[in-house]
Design a protein around this motif. Structure first.
Motif, PDB file in Angstrom:
ATOM      1  N   VAL A 100      41.245  33.546   2.541  1.00 13.72           N
ATOM      2  CA  VAL A 100      41.871  32.809   3.648  1.00 13.72           C
ATOM      3  C   VAL A 100      41.094  31.555   4.014  1.00 13.72           C
ATOM      4  CG1 VAL A 100      43.098  34.796   4.597  1.00 13.72           C
ATOM      5  CG2 VAL A 100      40.779  34.253   5.419  1.00 13.72           C
ATOM      6  N   GLY A 101      39.814  31.515   3.701  1.00 12.97           N
ATOM      7  CA  GLY A 101      39.016  30.337   4.006  1.00 12.97           C
ATOM      8  C   GLY A 101      39.027  29.277   2.917  1.00 12.97           C
ATOM      9  N   ASP A 102      39.704  29.548   1.808  1.00 11.77           N
ATOM     10  CA  ASP A 102      39.777  28.597   0.702  1.00 11.77           C
ATOM     11  C   ASP A 102      40.456  27.312   1.159  1.00 11.77           C
ATOM     12  OD1 ASP A 102      41.295  27.422  -1.826  1.00 11.77           O
ATOM     13  OD2 ASP A 102      39.638  28.661  -2.572  1.00 11.77           O
ATOM     14  N   VAL A 103      40.048  26.210   0.575  1.00 17.16           N
ATOM     15  CA  VAL A 103      40.551  24.898   0.970  1.00 17.16           C
ATOM     16  C   VAL A 103      42.080  24.787   0.848  1.00 17.16           C
ATOM     17  CG1 VAL A 103      40.148  23.813  -1.283  1.00 17.16           C
ATOM     18  CG2 VAL A 103      40.129  22.414   0.790  1.00 17.16           C
ATOM     19  N   VAL A 104      42.686  25.401  -0.162  1.00 18.12           N
ATOM     20  CA  VAL A 104      44.144  25.285  -0.318  1.00 18.12           C
ATOM     21  C   VAL A 104      44.879  26.063   0.771  1.00 18.12           C
ATOM     22  CG1 VAL A 104      44.096  24.760  -2.787  1.00 18.12           C
ATOM     23  CG2 VAL A 104      44.333  27.135  -2.036  1.00 18.12           C
ATOM     24  N   VAL A 105      44.347  27.213   1.142  1.00 21.55           N
ATOM     25  CA  VAL A 105      44.963  28.003   2.217  1.00 21.55           C
ATOM     26  C   VAL A 105      44.810  27.252   3.539  1.00 21.55           C
ATOM     27  CG1 VAL A 105      44.885  30.169   3.522  1.00 21.55           C
ATOM     28  CG2 VAL A 105      44.596  30.192   1.022  1.00 21.55           C
ATOM     29  N   GLN A 106      43.626  26.730   3.765  1.00 23.21           N
ATOM     30  CA  GLN A 106      43.392  26.015   5.013  1.00 23.21           C
ATOM     31  C   GLN A 106      44.210  24.720   5.095  1.00 23.21           C
ATOM     32  OE1 GLN A 106      41.657  27.133   7.862  1.00 23.21           O
ATOM     33  NE2 GLN A 106      42.104  28.949   6.639  1.00 23.21           N
ATOM     34  N   ALA A 107      44.474  24.099   3.965  1.00 26.57           N
ATOM     35  CA  ALA A 107      45.349  22.917   3.959  1.00 26.57           C
ATOM     36  C   ALA A 107      46.769  23.309   4.366  1.00 26.57           C
ATOM     37  CB  ALA A 107      45.346  22.251   2.583  1.00 26.57           C
ATOM     38  N   GLU A 108      47.236  24.461   3.882  1.00 24.49           N
ATOM     39  CA  GLU A 108      48.565  24.950   4.275  1.00 24.49           C
ATOM     40  C   GLU A 108      48.598  25.272   5.767  1.00 24.49           C
ATOM     41  OE1 GLU A 108      52.382  25.901   4.532  1.00 24.49           O
ATOM     42  OE2 GLU A 108      51.486  25.068   2.722  1.00 24.49           O
ATOM     43  N   ILE A 109      47.552  25.913   6.251  1.00 23.80           N
ATOM     44  CA  ILE A 109      47.483  26.245   7.678  1.00 23.80           C
ATOM     45  C   ILE A 109      47.450  24.963   8.509  1.00 23.80           C
ATOM     46  CG2 ILE A 109      46.053  27.303   9.488  1.00 23.80           C
ATOM     47  CD1 ILE A 109      47.595  29.341   7.828  1.00 23.80           C
ATOM     48  N   ASP A 110      46.753  23.950   8.030  1.00 29.55           N
ATOM     49  CA  ASP A 110      46.731  22.673   8.751  1.00 29.55           C
ATOM     50  C   ASP A 110      48.130  22.072   8.827  1.00 29.55           C
ATOM     51  OD1 ASP A 110      45.286  20.399  10.028  1.00 29.55           O
ATOM     52  OD2 ASP A 110      46.053  19.331   8.266  1.00 29.55           O
ATOM     53  N   THR A 111      48.865  22.141   7.731  1.00 29.03           N
ATOM     54  CA  THR A 111      50.249  21.640   7.739  1.00 29.03           C
ATOM     55  C   THR A 111      51.086  22.405   8.767  1.00 29.03           C
ATOM     56  OG1 THR A 111      50.098  20.970   5.430  1.00 29.03           O
ATOM     57  CG2 THR A 111      52.321  21.303   6.322  1.00 29.03           C
ATOM     58  N   GLN A 112      50.909  23.729   8.795  1.00 30.13           N
ATOM     59  CA  GLN A 112      51.643  24.540   9.771  1.00 30.13           C
ATOM     60  C   GLN A 112      51.233  24.181  11.192  1.00 30.13           C
ATOM     61  OE1 GLN A 112      51.325  28.730   8.850  1.00 30.13           O
ATOM     62  NE2 GLN A 112      51.673  28.351   6.676  1.00 30.13           N
ATOM     63  N   TYR A 113      49.941  24.010  11.407  1.00 25.77           N
ATOM     64  CA  TYR A 113      49.452  23.658  12.745  1.00 25.77           C
ATOM     65  C   TYR A 113      50.037  22.318  13.191  1.00 25.77           C
ATOM     66  CZ  TYR A 113      46.339  22.645  16.620  1.00 25.77           C
ATOM     67  OH  TYR A 113      45.849  22.334  17.868  1.00 25.77           O
TER      68      TYR A 113
END
Length: 169
Positions: A100-113
């Motif tokens: 969950v802390g991987d850069v690609v997951v966090q990029a997706e979460i940023d898009t959602q945020y």
């Protein structure tokens, strides 16, 4: 007013996401939405919560109201498709074993945020609360579980990492 209530009720009945319900109901607090969701579709709770949100968070309430006032049924449908696509991308990350802390997951979460921020801007605690609602509220969890078992927890965990690393109090 009745038209807006019907849109909120319909959105809840078809399993709209938390950001969508917040946008349509005028909530400025994820936690107040969690309390409210038991009343979705019953009518009385909608007005009481709207009144509470207007009273407690007048600026956020007005911002959310302005942002949703012009939404058409097509806008709601398009947003729901976008949210479903985001859930599918998260399921793909989960299935691949991506942390969950991987850069690609966090990029997706940023898009959602950033998408949520079109309606309201959650701080660290509110965003973590939102993630927990996805797990704790069976209606929200069911939407994630339709896509992949364990997805609600994966989404929550990724949101917690994002909140801790990027959001202020």
């Amino acid at each position: 007013m009745r038209d807006q209530f019907q849109r909120r009720t319909h959105a809840a009945e078809i399993g709209a996401s938390t950001p969508m319900l917040m946008a349509l109901s005028g909530h400025a607090s994820v936690c107040s939405l969690a309390k409210y969701t038991g009343g979705v579709g019953r009518g009385a709770g909608t007005m009481a919560v709207g009144d509470e949100a207007r009273e407690r968070w007048p600026e956020e309430f007005e911002q959310s109201r302005r942002n949703t006032a012009t939404m058409t049924a097509e806008d709601v449908e398009r947003m729901q498709r976008e949210l479903t696509a985001a859930m599918i991308r998260m399921a793909e990350f989960m299935a691949a074993g991506t942390p969950v802390g991987d850069v690609v997951v966090q990029a997706e979460i940023d898009t959602q945020y950033q998408g949520i921020c079109r309606f309201w801007t959650p701080n660290r605690d509110a965003y973590k609360c939102l993630g927990q609602i996805y797990v704790d509220d069976e209606r929200f969890k069911a939407n994630y579980e339709k896509i992949a078992e364990g997805l609600a927890e994966y989404q929550r965990d990724a949101m917690v990492v994002y909140a801790e690393e990027r959001l202020g109090e």
